[in-house]
Design a protein around this motif. Sequence first.
Motif, mmCIF file in Angstrom:
data_model
loop_
_atom_site.group_PDB
_atom_site.id
_atom_site.type_symbol
_atom_site.label_atom_id
_atom_site.label_comp_id
_atom_site.label_asym_id
_atom_site.label_seq_id
_atom_site.Cartn_x
_atom_site.Cartn_y
_atom_site.Cartn_z
ATOM 1 N N THR A 1 -5.050 9.625 28.447
ATOM 2 C CA THR A 1 -5.858 8.978 27.414
ATOM 3 C C THR A 1 -7.310 8.843 27.859
ATOM 4 O O THR A 1 -7.613 8.873 29.051
ATOM 5 C CB THR A 1 -5.310 7.579 27.093
ATOM 6 O OG1 THR A 1 -5.442 6.741 28.266
ATOM 7 C CG2 THR A 1 -3.847 7.649 26.665
ATOM 8 N N SER B 1 -9.052 6.180 27.693
ATOM 9 C CA SER B 1 -9.211 4.925 28.440
ATOM 10 C C SER B 1 -8.788 5.085 29.897
ATOM 11 O O SER B 1 -9.424 4.539 30.800
ATOM 12 C CB SER B 1 -8.415 3.809 27.775
ATOM 13 O OG SER B 1 -7.031 4.122 27.729
ATOM 14 N N GLY C 1 -11.516 6.933 31.640
ATOM 15 C CA GLY C 1 -12.648 6.041 31.848
ATOM 16 C C GLY C 1 -12.428 5.092 33.003
ATOM 17 O O GLY C 1 -13.333 4.852 33.811
ATOM 18 N N GLU C 2 -11.218 4.549 33.096
ATOM 19 C CA GLU C 2 -10.906 3.640 34.204
ATOM 20 C C GLU C 2 -10.976 4.363 35.542
ATOM 21 O O GLU C 2 -11.447 3.821 36.547
ATOM 22 C CB GLU C 2 -9.515 3.037 34.004
ATOM 23 C CG GLU C 2 -9.457 1.970 32.929
ATOM 24 C CD GLU C 2 -10.424 0.827 33.197
ATOM 25 O OE1 GLU C 2 -10.462 0.346 34.347
ATOM 26 O OE2 GLU C 2 -11.155 0.438 32.269
ATOM 27 N N THR D 1 -14.637 11.353 28.554
ATOM 28 C CA THR D 1 -13.733 10.776 27.559
ATOM 29 C C THR D 1 -13.896 11.400 26.181
ATOM 30 O O THR D 1 -12.983 11.344 25.364
ATOM 31 C CB THR D 1 -13.934 9.250 27.460
ATOM 32 O OG1 THR D 1 -15.305 8.963 27.159
ATOM 33 C CG2 THR D 1 -13.547 8.575 28.766
#
Length: 271
Positions: free
Chosen positions: A147, A149, A152-153, A176
């Motif tokens: 994903t 997210s 991004g993390e 992303t």
Amino acid sequence: MNGASREALAAARERLDALTDNTSVDAAKLAEELASVTSLLDREVSLRRVLTDPAQSGQSKAELATRLLSGQVGGETVDLVSGLVRSRWSHSRDLVDSVEELANTADLTAAQRGGRLDDVEDELFRFGRIVGSDTELRSALTSRTATASAKGELLRSLLGGKAQPVTERIIVRLVTHPRGRSLEAGLDSLSKLAAERRNRMVAVVTSAVPLSDRQKQRLGAALAKLYGREMHLNLDVDPSVLGGVSVRVGDEVINGTVAERLDDATRRMAG
């Protein structure tokens, strides 16, 4: 971009430069808002088609953009996007590409104001080298199943506190929301955009051993004289070149390494 789109983007760049010349304008906030507009236009295909429809007047398209964005983003962003949709576009996707470029340019302007643009350029280059040499990391960042997210993390854990906030923001946006681009192509585009902020060209310099400060200064001056523009050097060390330096400026390669001269001599002997 071709024809009308190229002209529209050039005009938008001028408007953005005029706007960000005013130091009271928050360039980082402007970048964030333009990035959100990019996501909206990329997601809503029918909307961007309406906003680039040559059969509609520029004024009606600008009014539509204003109605949609007012209250969601600041007035400067509304004005920029309204100006964009007033222009003619060769392809609807060119509008999205242009808004995205303006977002990145605004972020780079924020870095330039803070005297951090050189750091951002270097960090983009180093990150590209790290990704290029770490297949596991590249796979994680380009995975179709992971994903946005999660990516991004991962990036924030890698870059947080170790890179300029601007560097982190623009890399996270690229990874992303790649929008069909390869990671390498996206990073290369960002590096060129950063260099253009100072009207500079980027030279990727590969040498067998690290160059001294004096060597870097002499090489930079020689390249600036050759190309007629200030040159930013991205430095890479590769012992396999044996000696000398290899310089790549855009698609042009100036190779003065021992390895290249040996290869050339071998080819001549074999020929």
